[in-house]
Design an enzyme around this catalytic site. Structure first.
Site, PDB file in Angstrom:
ATOM      1  N   GLY A 244     -30.088 -58.072 -53.346  1.00  0.00           N
ATOM      2  CA  GLY A 244     -29.262 -57.232 -54.209  1.00  0.00           C
ATOM      3  C   GLY A 244     -29.999 -56.033 -54.777  1.00  0.00           C
ATOM      4  O   GLY A 244     -31.098 -55.705 -54.347  1.00  0.00           O
TER       5      GLY A 244
ATOM      6  N   GLU B 298     -30.721 -47.071 -50.664  1.00  0.00           N
ATOM      7  CA  GLU B 298     -30.450 -46.503 -49.330  1.00  0.00           C
ATOM      8  C   GLU B 298     -31.181 -47.225 -48.209  1.00  0.00           C
ATOM      9  O   GLU B 298     -30.736 -47.226 -47.072  1.00  0.00           O
ATOM     10  CB  GLU B 298     -30.840 -45.025 -49.305  1.00  0.00           C
ATOM     11  CG  GLU B 298     -29.764 -44.121 -49.860  1.00  0.00           C
ATOM     12  CD  GLU B 298     -30.259 -42.684 -49.925  1.00  0.00           C
ATOM     13  OE1 GLU B 298     -30.747 -42.186 -48.898  1.00  0.00           O
ATOM     14  OE2 GLU B 298     -30.166 -42.082 -50.997  1.00  0.00           O
TER      15      GLU B 298
ATOM     16  N   HIS C 262     -31.641 -50.506 -47.998  1.00  0.00           N
ATOM     17  CA  HIS C 262     -30.758 -51.615 -47.604  1.00  0.00           C
ATOM     18  C   HIS C 262     -29.570 -51.092 -46.801  1.00  0.00           C
ATOM     19  O   HIS C 262     -29.153 -51.693 -45.809  1.00  0.00           O
ATOM     20  CB  HIS C 262     -30.178 -52.318 -48.839  1.00  0.00           C
ATOM     21  CG  HIS C 262     -31.180 -53.022 -49.690  1.00  0.00           C
ATOM     22  ND1 HIS C 262     -31.520 -52.578 -50.944  1.00  0.00           N
ATOM     23  CD2 HIS C 262     -31.902 -54.145 -49.486  1.00  0.00           C
ATOM     24  CE1 HIS C 262     -32.407 -53.397 -51.481  1.00  0.00           C
ATOM     25  NE2 HIS C 262     -32.669 -54.354 -50.616  1.00  0.00           N
TER      26      HIS C 262
ATOM     27  N   GLN D  33     -39.134 -68.025 -53.410  1.00  0.00           N
ATOM     28  CA  GLN D  33     -40.121 -67.050 -52.939  1.00  0.00           C
ATOM     29  C   GLN D  33     -40.828 -66.331 -54.099  1.00  0.00           C
ATOM     30  O   GLN D  33     -41.619 -65.434 -53.866  1.00  0.00           O
ATOM     31  CB  GLN D  33     -39.509 -66.066 -51.946  1.00  0.00           C
ATOM     32  CG  GLN D  33     -38.529 -65.069 -52.525  1.00  0.00           C
ATOM     33  CD  GLN D  33     -37.818 -64.271 -51.443  1.00  0.00           C
ATOM     34  OE1 GLN D  33     -36.959 -64.794 -50.728  1.00  0.00           O
ATOM     35  NE2 GLN D  33     -38.176 -63.009 -51.294  1.00  0.00           N
TER      36      GLN D  33
ATOM     37  N   GLN E  58     -38.853 -52.549 -42.440  1.00  0.00           N
ATOM     38  CA  GLN E  58     -40.291 -52.554 -42.124  1.00  0.00           C
ATOM     39  C   GLN E  58     -41.168 -52.337 -43.351  1.00  0.00           C
ATOM     40  O   GLN E  58     -42.368 -52.438 -43.256  1.00  0.00           O
ATOM     41  CB  GLN E  58     -40.603 -51.465 -41.082  1.00  0.00           C
ATOM     42  CG  GLN E  58     -40.510 -51.910 -39.643  1.00  0.00           C
ATOM     43  CD  GLN E  58     -41.584 -52.930 -39.250  1.00  0.00           C
ATOM     44  OE1 GLN E  58     -42.489 -53.243 -40.012  1.00  0.00           O
ATOM     45  NE2 GLN E  58     -41.465 -53.456 -38.058  1.00  0.00           N
ATOM     46  N   LYS E  59     -40.547 -52.010 -44.497  1.00  0.00           N
ATOM     47  CA  LYS E  59     -41.393 -51.883 -45.689  1.00  0.00           C
ATOM     48  C   LYS E  59     -42.074 -53.214 -45.955  1.00  0.00           C
ATOM     49  O   LYS E  59     -43.219 -53.275 -46.362  1.00  0.00           O
ATOM     50  CB  LYS E  59     -40.592 -51.449 -46.913  1.00  0.00           C
ATOM     51  CG  LYS E  59     -41.537 -51.135 -48.072  1.00  0.00           C
ATOM     52  CD  LYS E  59     -40.833 -50.563 -49.251  1.00  0.00           C
ATOM     53  CE  LYS E  59     -40.167 -51.637 -50.079  1.00  0.00           C
ATOM     54  NZ  LYS E  59     -41.150 -52.530 -50.748  1.00  0.00           N
TER      55      LYS E  59
ATOM     56  N   SER F 218     -36.311 -51.959 -54.698  1.00  0.00           N
ATOM     57  CA  SER F 218     -35.577 -52.319 -55.919  1.00  0.00           C
ATOM     58  C   SER F 218     -36.523 -52.310 -57.106  1.00  0.00           C
ATOM     59  O   SER F 218     -36.121 -52.083 -58.242  1.00  0.00           O
ATOM     60  CB  SER F 218     -34.964 -53.713 -55.761  1.00  0.00           C
ATOM     61  OG  SER F 218     -34.175 -53.744 -54.601  1.00  0.00           O
TER      62      SER F 218
HETATM   63  O1  PAF Z   1     -36.525 -58.944 -48.263  1.00  0.00           O
HETATM   64  C1  PAF Z   1     -35.802 -59.565 -49.059  1.00  0.00           C
HETATM   65  O2  PAF Z   1     -34.998 -59.007 -49.797  1.00  0.00           O
HETATM   66  C2  PAF Z   1     -35.914 -61.085 -49.134  1.00  0.00           C
HETATM   67  O3  PAF Z   1     -37.229 -61.501 -48.934  1.00  0.00           O
HETATM   68  C3  PAF Z   1     -34.961 -61.830 -48.159  1.00  0.00           C
HETATM   69  C4  PAF Z   1     -35.285 -61.516 -46.720  1.00  0.00           C
HETATM   70  C5  PAF Z   1     -33.519 -61.423 -48.469  1.00  0.00           C
HETATM   71  C6  PAF Z   1     -35.085 -63.334 -48.367  1.00  0.00           C
HETATM   72  O4  PAF Z   1     -34.791 -63.712 -49.658  1.00  0.00           O
END
Ligand code: PAF
Length: 282
Positions: free
Chosen positions: A31, A35, A37, A61, A149-150, A187
């Protein structure tokens, strides 16, 4: 655009489209879409008949000292952006839907690939990423999934996992999206104050300068790394987490700049820890 919260409803909706022969593209996100995304969404729209995007801030994560609760959110803005771009389904599950009581299974990509770069400074991060991405792939069953790729190491880890576990989909890496002045979109940039936003440009500038130095003939990785560190150190409060040059496929450190290489950096500029990288074929 349909907004779906449950795994069961998501499965049914995708099954219906697959039954009539539609290809499915998938863009997983956490979320607060920018740009970068949206460029993944655009690529997914171009390649597929049906596009699913997900928004889920995945707790597994984030490390103990990382502020999961403060992760920026803008559901309404995100919905509008996805809808405008023609996404068919937004999957927006709760933590309980993804990790119900008793949840005990994790996916771990072992070895060097997850022990270097962000893997060494964020222990457990890639286990969380591999786990949630596997779960999402099982739920959406996409033909193609799109990643920026970032997060170059994330792309490599996911590609390894897909290969190792014989997952039946294609991973499509998409180029880094940068602001007009070069800052890689993230983000996390939202945490930068005005001064930090300006100073954060040392990340991309140090990479662009490194590229020039390599193109003018320097092949010693340590010299390139020194140059990047010197540039970043012009911002006295920037804290370097790592500056590494690795083989782009194996992520092994290299001494000589040769072949397909990745220069990867992570730097704390004020509150946020920012990452950036540059991939180069020499
Ligand atoms: O890159 C991300 O935003 C996250 O690591 C992902 C791939 C959505 C997994 O939670």
């Amino acid at each position: 655009m349909k907004i779906i919260h449950s795994v069961e409803a998501l499965r049914q909706a995708v099954k219906t489209e697959k039954k009539v022969g539609k290809s499915v593209g998938f863009v997983p996100t956490m979320g607060f879409l920018h740009e970068g995304h949206m460029s993944l969404v655009k690529a997914a729209k171009k390649d597929n008949d049906f596009v699913v995007a997900s928004i889920f801030v995945n707790p597994t994560q984030f490390g103990e000292n990382e502020d999961l609760d403060a992760y920026p959110k803008d559901l309404e803005g995100d919905q509008n952006k996805l809808e405008q771009e023609g996404v068919d389904i937004l999957f927006y599950p709760t933590v309980e839907e993804m990790y119900p009581k008793g949840y005990s299974t994790y996916v771990s990509v072992e070895g060097d690939m997850t022990g270097v770069l962000c893997g060494s400074s964020r222990p457990g991060h890639f286990r969380g990423v591999a786990t949630i991405v596997t779960k999402l792939f099982n739920m959406v069953a996409p033909d193609r999934a799109y990643f920026g790729q970032k997060d170059a190491q994330q792309v490599s880890v996911i590609e390894r996992m897909v290969k190792d576990l014989n997952m039946d989909l294609e991973i499509i890496p998409c180029p880094i999206h940068r602001e007009a002045d070069g800052l890689a979109m993230s983000s996390r940039n939202t945490y930068l104050n005005e001064k930090e936003r300006k100073d954060a440009l040392v990340l991309s500038q140090s990479l662009f300068e490194a590229k020039e130095t390599i193109l003018s003939g320097e092949r010693r990785a340590n010299k390139i790394i020194e140059g990047i560190i010197d540039k970043i150190s012009t911002v006295d409060y920037a804290i370097i987490d790592y500056v590494e040059i690795v083989d782009a496929l194996t992520l092994h450190k290299i001494d000589e700049i040769k072949g397909d290489i990745l220069i990867a950096i992570a730097v704390k500029v004020g509150k946020p820890r920012l990452i950036d990288n540059l991939r180069l074929e020499v």
